[in-house]
Motif scaffolding. Structure first.
Motif, PDB file in Angstrom:
ATOM      1  N   UNK A 463       0.855  -1.186   0.000  1.00 28.26           N
ATOM      2  CA  UNK A 463       0.000   0.000   0.000  1.00 28.26           C
ATOM      3  C   UNK A 463       0.891   1.235   0.000  1.00 28.26           C
ATOM      4  N   UNK A 464       1.262   1.718  -1.173  1.00 28.86           N
ATOM      5  CA  UNK A 464       2.211   2.834  -1.222  1.00 28.86           C
ATOM      6  C   UNK A 464       1.619   4.167  -0.818  1.00 28.86           C
ATOM      7  N   UNK A 465       0.279   4.319  -0.930  1.00 33.42           N
ATOM      8  CA  UNK A 465      -0.335   5.611  -0.625  1.00 33.42           C
ATOM      9  C   UNK A 465      -1.791   5.394  -0.251  1.00 33.42           C
ATOM     10  N   UNK A 466      -2.467   6.480   0.075  1.00 31.27           N
ATOM     11  CA  UNK A 466      -3.884   6.410   0.409  1.00 31.27           C
ATOM     12  C   UNK A 466      -4.755   6.159  -0.814  1.00 31.27           C
ATOM     13  N   UNK A 467      -4.149   6.224  -1.990  1.00 37.55           N
ATOM     14  CA  UNK A 467      -4.923   6.096  -3.222  1.00 37.55           C
ATOM     15  C   UNK A 467      -4.714   4.776  -3.956  1.00 37.55           C
ATOM     16  N   UNK A 468      -3.888   3.889  -3.431  1.00 37.18           N
ATOM     17  CA  UNK A 468      -3.599   2.667  -4.172  1.00 37.18           C
ATOM     18  C   UNK A 468      -3.135   1.561  -3.242  1.00 37.18           C
ATOM     19  N   UNK A 528      -7.215   1.112  -7.116  1.00 38.34           N
ATOM     20  CA  UNK A 528      -7.017   2.560  -7.050  1.00 38.34           C
ATOM     21  C   UNK A 528      -8.310   3.209  -6.574  1.00 38.34           C
ATOM     22  N   UNK A 529      -8.198   4.222  -5.722  1.00 36.72           N
ATOM     23  CA  UNK A 529      -9.384   4.853  -5.143  1.00 36.72           C
ATOM     24  C   UNK A 529      -9.007   6.221  -4.580  1.00 36.72           C
ATOM     25  N   UNK A 530     -10.023   7.012  -4.275  1.00 34.36           N
ATOM     26  CA  UNK A 530      -9.755   8.287  -3.605  1.00 34.36           C
ATOM     27  C   UNK A 530      -9.361   8.015  -2.166  1.00 34.36           C
ATOM     28  N   UNK A 531      -8.737   8.964  -1.548  1.00 38.28           N
ATOM     29  CA  UNK A 531      -8.159   8.758  -0.219  1.00 38.28           C
ATOM     30  C   UNK A 531      -9.209   8.382   0.813  1.00 38.28           C
ATOM     31  N   UNK A 532     -10.420   8.913   0.693  1.00 34.66           N
ATOM     32  CA  UNK A 532     -11.475   8.630   1.666  1.00 34.66           C
ATOM     33  C   UNK A 532     -12.312   7.415   1.278  1.00 34.66           C
ATOM     34  N   UNK A 533     -12.061   6.850   0.114  1.00 35.12           N
ATOM     35  CA  UNK A 533     -12.826   5.706  -0.399  1.00 35.12           C
ATOM     36  C   UNK A 533     -14.324   6.001  -0.431  1.00 35.12           C
ATOM     37  N   UNK A 534     -14.639   7.204  -0.861  1.00 38.70           N
ATOM     38  CA  UNK A 534     -16.030   7.637  -0.916  1.00 38.70           C
ATOM     39  C   UNK A 534     -16.463   8.099  -2.303  1.00 38.70           C
ATOM     40  N   UNK A 535     -15.530   8.356  -3.195  1.00 44.03           N
ATOM     41  CA  UNK A 535     -15.873   9.005  -4.456  1.00 44.03           C
ATOM     42  C   UNK A 535     -15.699   8.099  -5.668  1.00 44.03           C
ATOM     43  N   UNK A 536     -14.554   7.429  -5.799  1.00 43.65           N
ATOM     44  CA  UNK A 536     -14.313   6.617  -6.983  1.00 43.65           C
ATOM     45  C   UNK A 536     -13.445   5.417  -6.637  1.00 43.65           C
ATOM     46  N   UNK A 537     -13.496   4.401  -7.508  1.00 49.57           N
ATOM     47  CA  UNK A 537     -12.715   3.190  -7.283  1.00 49.57           C
ATOM     48  C   UNK A 537     -12.503   2.462  -8.606  1.00 49.57           C
ATOM     49  N   UNK A 538     -11.303   1.943  -8.828  1.00 54.23           N
ATOM     50  CA  UNK A 538     -10.984   1.083  -9.964  1.00 54.23           C
ATOM     51  C   UNK A 538     -10.227  -0.132  -9.429  1.00 54.23           C
ATOM     52  N   UNK A 539     -10.694  -1.314  -9.766  1.00 53.30           N
ATOM     53  CA  UNK A 539     -10.029  -2.542  -9.344  1.00 53.30           C
ATOM     54  C   UNK A 539      -9.801  -3.425 -10.561  1.00 53.30           C
ATOM     55  N   UNK A 540      -8.566  -3.896 -10.726  1.00 53.18           N
ATOM     56  CA  UNK A 540      -8.209  -4.719 -11.882  1.00 53.18           C
ATOM     57  C   UNK A 540      -7.457  -5.951 -11.395  1.00 53.18           C
ATOM     58  N   UNK A 541      -7.936  -7.149 -11.821  1.00 50.33           N
ATOM     59  CA  UNK A 541      -7.346  -8.409 -11.370  1.00 50.33           C
ATOM     60  C   UNK A 541      -7.121  -9.357 -12.542  1.00 50.33           C
ATOM     61  N   UNK A 542      -5.908  -9.494 -13.037  1.00 49.21           N
ATOM     62  CA  UNK A 542      -5.585 -10.581 -13.972  1.00 49.21           C
ATOM     63  C   UNK A 542      -5.130 -11.816 -13.190  1.00 49.21           C
ATOM     64  N   UNK A 543      -5.334 -12.997 -13.769  1.00 55.63           N
ATOM     65  CA  UNK A 543      -4.988 -14.238 -13.075  1.00 55.63           C
ATOM     66  C   UNK A 543      -4.750 -15.333 -14.097  1.00 55.63           C
ATOM     67  N   UNK A 544      -4.056 -16.387 -13.663  1.00 55.76           N
ATOM     68  CA  UNK A 544      -3.839 -17.569 -14.496  1.00 55.76           C
ATOM     69  C   UNK A 544      -3.709 -18.791 -13.595  1.00 55.76           C
TER      70      UNK A 544
END
Length: 744
Positions: A463-468, A528-544
């Motif tokens: 968790x490098x930052x509040x946004x990711x 990825x998300x906004x710092x408060x996790x209230x406004x936007x969110x993107x989640x990406x999961x590749x797998x094999x």
């Protein structure tokens, strides 16, 4: 001690602003918490991000099938089956390849067609928590599976606030759905002191056959001795189900003991993609659950027993009377199954220090199955009782250890190992007669098998930052064959057609030499998300995933004679149902899930508006032959626009599914066309009452779901040529629904 959960919730519905609004509204009653999550490493807190209680309440009004609540979660789809018995699929893996726990019980489908899967034993109205581990799963959550894990929990006990008060509350509800004339009701009542709680929950639902959006076949008699079906009526989709649950809770300080008793009675449930129907399913279970908090951590145990009596035969849309020439008639084909499932599990969480959390535990499961078909007459089904599985035994003994460590505020890791011993055996069998059914080879074989299976999990989160945050991991997971895959013995065509776990209309025989499946999975998730996790969110999961000894099926051959079905022609046919034997192959599954969510607008007069989009793609290949794996969901997406203002909640959903043109040639799997469905929903909540209304498939679009299977819902289904090959089960046409509930 506060711990950081090593989890990345995939947003099913990112409506946190509207949820926050509801929490501050004095006119809206607080809803029961239901957790639906995506990728996870340890059990998520109930306050999980992405929690959309409003949407889940609405889904209960839409369907009486608990598994259907999982629709919309990235990577999750459903195998078609009966009206309350669909099977969840997680990233291309389904049925026994998933570990599904209901109140801590590892339930097993006691049926040659898997008509009673685990989630069919709990009603949506009795559900309080539903969690999905869709990616790398912790060894502490369960074993004997190579896919994800689903954990379902019924309503938890409630207690009075103090010793001088008594809590009494309840809820009553009812619903109606226009397509299929589905209707039902539910009741829940609680009486409790500060340390004792008694809760009863009951529900019933009933439906006729549903209608497709257009004619997919000719109108006419369902079978020679059955009634009329219109061209758009989907045969064998009617059902009736009744569920009762009693929960006793005892609380003392930080210790809670629950005794859960359940009873299920399904008088009938049609199956449009099976040659048989369920004519009775009765199940009783008792489950003792203990949870305790100590200075060193927590302890959780479960001791349970569940017994199932299951009957199959031909329902109202499948031919019942069979006769050939001057031979005596056969009246149906009764098939009965008795399942006895006993288990015990214990898990301890030990808070060693501020950094380290350890989990250790053990599981024991003892399972017995008898599958027998009484003689019903004719030359083929007499004079003996056909014994499909005789005293089938499948016992599991598992132990695990897991270590989770918070190294810094940015780095967390989890490592776990599980060992399971799976012992299987079965007694000698017999056929209806020795002329058409010869069990000699099976009875003379050594049927005892012991598998020693190892699961491994290694996961890290950065968790490098509040946004990711970024999560990556590797898992080795192992599953032993089920009893039908190993012990279904007869190569008689009629007997093979009665054993089908796939809904494809084909016939199957088991294989004593099957090895356990071993899956090696690598997965990565970026959140990825906004710092408060209230406004936007993107989640990406590749797998094999690479799976050694994947249990697939190959066409059988080598027989000769008039009644033989495992012949040379069975190897080459491409436009008919075929006969297969379970077999180990090497397989590969890979794909990706993507979810996006955004709070779009807020106004005191208009309310809150939010949008979500979920995309899922999975590909499955047989590495030995190059064939596609069976029943793999094509690219699909769901777009949702939600609005909330005060007590009103509204949503518009557009579900888009691509054409399924990569099919399994070995099974002669059918292709399906792409489609898009529009669904509208609205609800209003008072302090004590709630009303839901919606329209599914608003545009009355004709379609077949890619995993719906072959249509065998009517006709002379026991005969090899009594069902037309090449027809998939159509989806439901337009349906209006409404549901009312009142709390007291």
């Amino acid at each position: 001690m506060k711990r950081t959960s090593l989890s990345l919730s995939i947003m099913l519905s990112f409506v946190l602003p509207s949820i926050a609004y509801a929490e501050h509204s004095h006119d809206v009653e607080e809803l029961e918490k239901v957790t639906v999550s995506g990728q996870a490493i340890q059990p998520l807190p109930q306050e999980s991000a992405g929690l959309d209680l409003e949407a889940l309440k609405s889904k209960r009004a839409q369907s009486s099938d608990t598994a259907s609540l999982l629709k919309g979660i990235p990577g999750v789809s459903l195998y078609g089956a009966g009206g309350v018995s669909s099977l969840p699929v997680i990233r291309g893996l389904a049925d026994d390849r998933l570990r599904i726990k209901v109140d801590g019980m590892d339930l097993i489908s006691a049926c040659a067609n898997h008509m009673n899967p685990p989630l069919s034993y709990i009603s949506p109205t009795n559900l309080s928590e539903l969690k999905v581990y869709s990616g790398i799963t912790p060894v502490s959550a369960g074993g004997d599976s190579i896919g994800g894990i689903i954990i379902a929990k019924s309503k938890q006990p409630e207690f009075a606030k103090d010793a001088d008060s008594v809590l009494s509350k309840g809820e009553i509800g009812a619903f109606y759905r226009s397509n299929g004339d589905a209707r039902g009701a539910n009741l829940s009542a609680t009486l409790a002191t500060d340390n004792f709680s008694l809760n009863y929950t009951g529900s019933t639902s009933k439906a006729n056959n549903y209608d497709a959006a257009n004619n997919f076949k000719a109108a006419g008699p369902a079978a020679s001795d059955r009634g009329w079906l219109d061209g758009d009526e989907v045969g064998s989709t009617a059902y009736e189900t009744r569920n009762h649950a009693l929960n006793l809770g005892f609380k003392l300080d930080n210790h809670l003991l629950q005794v859960k008793l359940t009873h299920q009675d399904i008088p009938y449930q049609g199956f449009p993609n099976q040659r048989m129907d369920m004519l009775e399913n009765r199940s009783n279970s008792i489950n003792f659950i203990y949870n305790g908090l100590f200075d060193w951590g927590s302890l959780e145990t479960s001791l349970y027993r569940e017994k199932t009596h299951h009957k199959m035969d031909f329902g109202d849309d499948k031919q019942f009377l069979y006769q050939s020439g001057m031979a005596p008639p056969a009246y149906g084909m009764p098939m009965e199954t008795e399942g006895d499932n006993r288990g015990f599990s214990v898990k301890a969480e030990i808070n060693a220090n501020e950094r380290d959390l350890y989990r250790i535990g053990a599981d024991i499961q003892r399972y017995r199955l008898d599958d027998y078909w009484e003689a019903s007459g004719g030359m083929m089904m007499s004079p003996n009782t056909f014994i499909n599985i005789n005293n089938g035994q499948r016992d599991r003994y598992g132990v695990f250890a897991e270590w989770e460590a918070d190294w810094t505020s940015k780095w967390t890791t989890l490592a776990g190992i599980r060992h399971e011993t799976v012992k299987m055996d079965a007694d000698d069998v017999q056929g209806y007669n020795s002329t058409n059914y010869d069990p000699t080879a099976f009875n003379n074989a050594d049927k005892s098998q012991t598998d020693n299976n190892i699961d491994l999990t290694l996961i890290g989160r950065f968790t490098p930052s509040d946004n990711a945050s970024y999560e990556f991991g590797y898992a080795q997971k192992t599953r032993s064959p089920n009893l039908y895959e190993r012990y279904a013995w007869s190569t008689n065509g009629m007997a093979m057609r009665m054993v089908n776990l796939a809904g494809d209309g084909n016939g199957y025989v088991g294989n004593l030499d099957l090895d356990p499946e071993v899956a090696h999975t690598i997965s990565f998730t970026a959140d990825w998300h906004d710092a408060e996790k209230q406004d936007w969110n993107i989640t990406f999961t590749p797998y094999i995933s690479y799976v050694d000894d994947f249990i697939d099926a190959k066409r059988c051959s080598g027989q000769t004679g008039m009644m033989a079905v495992c012949t040379a022609s069975n190897l080459s046919t491409s436009d008919d149902f075929v006969y297969l034997q379970y077999d180990n192959v090497s397989a590969k599954l890979y794909g990706a899930d993507l979810s996006l969510a955004k709070h779009l607008y807020h106004d005191d007069k208009i309310g809150h508006i939010s949008g979500q989009a979920v995309f899922s793609y999975v590909r499955g290949k047989n590495r030995d032959t190059g064939d596609n794996l069976y029943n793999i969901m094509p690219l699909n997406a769901t777009f949702t626009l939600q609005h909330a203002k005060g007590a009103w909640h509204n949503s518009a959903e557009w579900q888009v599914v691509a054409a399924k043109d990569r099919v399994n040639d070995e099974r002669n799997e059918q292709e399906t066309s792409g489609y898009g469905l529009l669904n509208l929903r609205t609800s209003y909540q008072w302090k004590q009452a709630r009303v839901d209304f919606g329209i599914d498939n608003v545009l009355d679009k004709g379609y077949s779901e890619p995993l719906s299977g072959a249509y065998t819902g009517q006709g002379r289904t026991m005969s090899p040529d009594g069902v037309a090959w090449g027809v998939t089960v159509p989806g439901m046409g337009r349906s209006f629904y409404t549901a009312l509930s009142y709390s007291f």
